[in-house]
Write a protein that holds these residues in place. Structure first.
Motif, mmCIF file in Angstrom:
data_model
loop_
_atom_site.group_PDB
_atom_site.id
_atom_site.type_symbol
_atom_site.label_atom_id
_atom_site.label_comp_id
_atom_site.label_asym_id
_atom_site.label_seq_id
_atom_site.Cartn_x
_atom_site.Cartn_y
_atom_site.Cartn_z
ATOM 1 N N ASP A 187 43.405 40.912 40.972
ATOM 2 C CA ASP A 187 42.816 42.261 40.982
ATOM 3 C C ASP A 187 41.235 41.874 41.215
ATOM 4 O OD1 ASP A 187 45.276 43.484 40.789
ATOM 5 O OD2 ASP A 187 44.793 43.996 38.441
ATOM 6 N N MET A 188 40.974 40.775 40.435
ATOM 7 C CA MET A 188 39.370 40.229 40.380
ATOM 8 C C MET A 188 38.940 39.757 41.732
ATOM 9 S SD MET A 188 37.805 41.146 37.532
ATOM 10 C CE MET A 188 36.219 40.017 37.821
ATOM 11 N N LEU A 189 39.641 39.101 42.420
ATOM 12 C CA LEU A 189 39.171 38.477 43.667
ATOM 13 C C LEU A 189 39.176 39.553 44.811
ATOM 14 C CD1 LEU A 189 41.263 35.269 43.652
ATOM 15 C CD2 LEU A 189 38.857 35.512 43.341
ATOM 16 N N GLU A 190 40.133 40.542 44.470
ATOM 17 C CA GLU A 190 40.180 41.763 45.585
ATOM 18 C C GLU A 190 38.995 42.591 45.273
ATOM 19 O OE1 GLU A 190 43.769 43.658 44.952
ATOM 20 O OE2 GLU A 190 45.027 42.145 45.927
ATOM 21 N N ALA A 191 38.731 42.736 44.148
ATOM 22 C CA ALA A 191 37.623 43.848 43.860
ATOM 23 C C ALA A 191 36.163 42.882 44.363
ATOM 24 C CB ALA A 191 37.309 43.881 42.326
ATOM 25 N N ILE A 192 36.007 41.726 43.911
ATOM 26 C CA ILE A 192 34.909 40.784 44.391
ATOM 27 C C ILE A 192 34.665 40.937 46.010
ATOM 28 C CG2 ILE A 192 33.725 38.596 44.606
ATOM 29 C CD1 ILE A 192 35.307 38.060 41.862
ATOM 30 N N THR A 218 45.294 35.929 33.583
ATOM 31 C CA THR A 218 46.917 36.329 33.980
ATOM 32 C C THR A 218 46.522 36.209 35.692
ATOM 33 O OG1 THR A 218 46.485 38.598 34.151
ATOM 34 C CG2 THR A 218 47.353 37.797 32.086
ATOM 35 N N SER A 219 47.696 35.944 36.208
ATOM 36 C CA SER A 219 47.768 36.019 37.657
ATOM 37 C C SER A 219 47.471 37.413 38.164
ATOM 38 C CB SER A 219 49.191 35.520 38.183
ATOM 39 O OG SER A 219 50.198 36.535 37.779
ATOM 40 N N GLY A 220 47.893 38.507 37.473
ATOM 41 C CA GLY A 220 47.384 39.826 38.057
ATOM 42 C C GLY A 220 45.904 40.258 37.844
ATOM 43 N N SER A 221 45.349 39.629 36.892
ATOM 44 C CA SER A 221 43.980 39.907 36.819
ATOM 45 C C SER A 221 43.040 38.918 37.694
ATOM 46 C CB SER A 221 43.417 39.317 35.343
ATOM 47 O OG SER A 221 42.036 39.284 35.094
ATOM 48 N N ARG A 222 43.633 37.791 37.925
ATOM 49 C CA ARG A 222 42.990 37.074 39.006
ATOM 50 C C ARG A 222 42.912 37.759 40.211
ATOM 51 N NH1 ARG A 222 44.380 33.044 42.991
ATOM 52 N NH2 ARG A 222 42.846 31.511 43.480
#
Length: 407
Positions: free
Chosen positions: A258-263, A252-256
């Protein structure tokens, strides 16, 4: 004629070309298309892309797509047609895709009274996620009629001829990420005088794996893989820099997001904790969109493939692999259907393997998967059904439109 396309496949497998430089492959494709009756051919679209157009009576326009590029992989097979180019291999089966689509073009061109138009798209640079975009940016939609529907397929380590797909979300979005960590180099005997970017990178890999573990409860959890780490050249020298290459898959766009921000947050924190003298650099490249099959069209077309003797099984969940095929239908504003088709001798699969495949997407560990240096489809068993699947999909839509117009 089947033997001819198997020979084409073998030639392509022995002569792979990397993304964006598929010049000899494109020349071969154009020559083969021009040798088939009825096909109009255009080359050089989006760099090395090739288009074939087969015009019939007024009716629907069907797009069939195959990708052409190879990977920077050193082949490790005992095939007598193994790659002749060191460090380059068709490790993902795009040579198979080309041969299958050429075979479908021959079959469609030999049919009488085609009730519509078929466009064959031989696309470069799928592995970098740039090929479909390059062809669209080069005016693909202005060069050929807009499609009524787009079809594509991908060979996988499944029993030969078996088709797996699903309506709705089929494949993940993907991003490649380059992280550059800057430390302070020095002598290996005095690590206290240095800031070791290799130790920083090793710790970072473990922290990032914990990040995805925290997402495991999601029904379509993201996948983050650390695929490469480069730092230093000598045993007695602590390097200044380390480069880490990551692959992120999201659904999902939301998961992408969130993951990029977390990385990015974890990368920055790791560098700060290590006392790095400079902030790390994070670069996103080779991005792929979600692959989405329009549900009603997928159900209808797969029913037609089944009626024509092909074996189709539904996937319960999306696949973590990625494709840029979806850009074509999205740009044209038309439905898309993509499927995975087997390329392995069926005798290598047991009933237990088949059930694991359906239940959990697991394959026998002894079977090389795509991107492995040992991956090579069994063309003798799997190329004919791959040709048949493309032909059946195209004919099902053409014949359906003809039946509706005559009703």
């Amino acid at each position: 004629m089947d033997q001819h396309w198997q020979q084409v496949y073998r030639y392509l497998h022995a002569h792979p070309e990397l993304s964006g430089v598929e010049y000899a492959t494109a020349d071969l494709v154009a020559r083969e298309l021009r040798s088939l009756p009825g096909w109009e051919v255009s080359a050089g679209i989006g760099g090395t892309g090739v288009l074939g157009v087969l015009r019939g009576a007024p009716g629907p326009v069907i797009w069939l797509r195959a990708d052409m590029d190879a990977l920077p992989v050193q082949e490790d097979t005992d095939l007598d047609y193994a790659s002749t180019r060191p460090g380059i291999m068709h490790a993902c089966g795009h040579d198979f895709h080309v041969a299958a689509l050429l075979g479908a073009c021959a079959a469609l061109g030999a049919a009488d009274g085609l009730p519509g138009t078929v466009v064959a798209i031989f696309q470069p640079a799928e592995e970098t996620g740039s090929g479909a975009k390059a062809m669209l940016d080069d005016g693909l939609l202005d060069k050929v009629a807009h499609p009524s529907i787009c079809f594509g397929q991908h060979v996988s380590p499944l029993p030969a001829g078996l088709i797996l797909t699903r309506g709705g979300l089929l494949m993940a979005a993907a991003d490649s990420i380059r992280v550059t960590l800057t430390g302070a180099g020095g002598h290996a005997s005095t690590p206290h005088l240095a800031v070791d970017p290799l130790a920083m990178a090793a710790s970072l890999v473990l922290r990032l794996q914990a990040l995805t573990a925290r997402q495991a409860s999601l029904s379509a959890a993201p996948v983050l893989t650390a695929a490469a780490l480069h730092a230093g050249e000598r045993a007695n020298i602590i390097a200044d820099n380390a480069e880490l290459l990551l692959s992120l898959r999201t659904f999902t766009s939301g998961s992408r997001r969130d993951m990029l921000e977390a990385i990015e947050r974890i990368v920055a924190a790791e560098a700060k904790a290590a006392g790095a003298h400079r902030e790390p650099v994070m670069e996103i490249f080779d991005s792929f969109p979600l692959t989405f099959n329009t549900p009603d069209d997928t159900e209808r077309v797969m029913a037609q493939l089944t009626a024509r003797g092909l074996t189709v099984l539904p996937l319960a969940t999306p696949i973590t692999g990625s494709e840029d095929f979806g850009l074509l239908g999205a740009a044209a504003g038309c439905p898309s259907v993509f499927w995975h088709i087997g390329g392995v001798d069926p005798s290598r699969f047991t009933a237990e393997h088949r059930q694991l495949l359906l239940d959990a997407g697991r394959l026998p560990s002894r079977l090389p998967a795509n991107h492995s240096p040992r991956f090579a489809p069994d063309a003798g068993r799997s190329l004919p059904p791959a040709v048949a699947a493309l032909v059946a999909a195209a004919r099902s839509e053409l014949d359906r439109a003809e039946q509706r117009s005559s009703a």
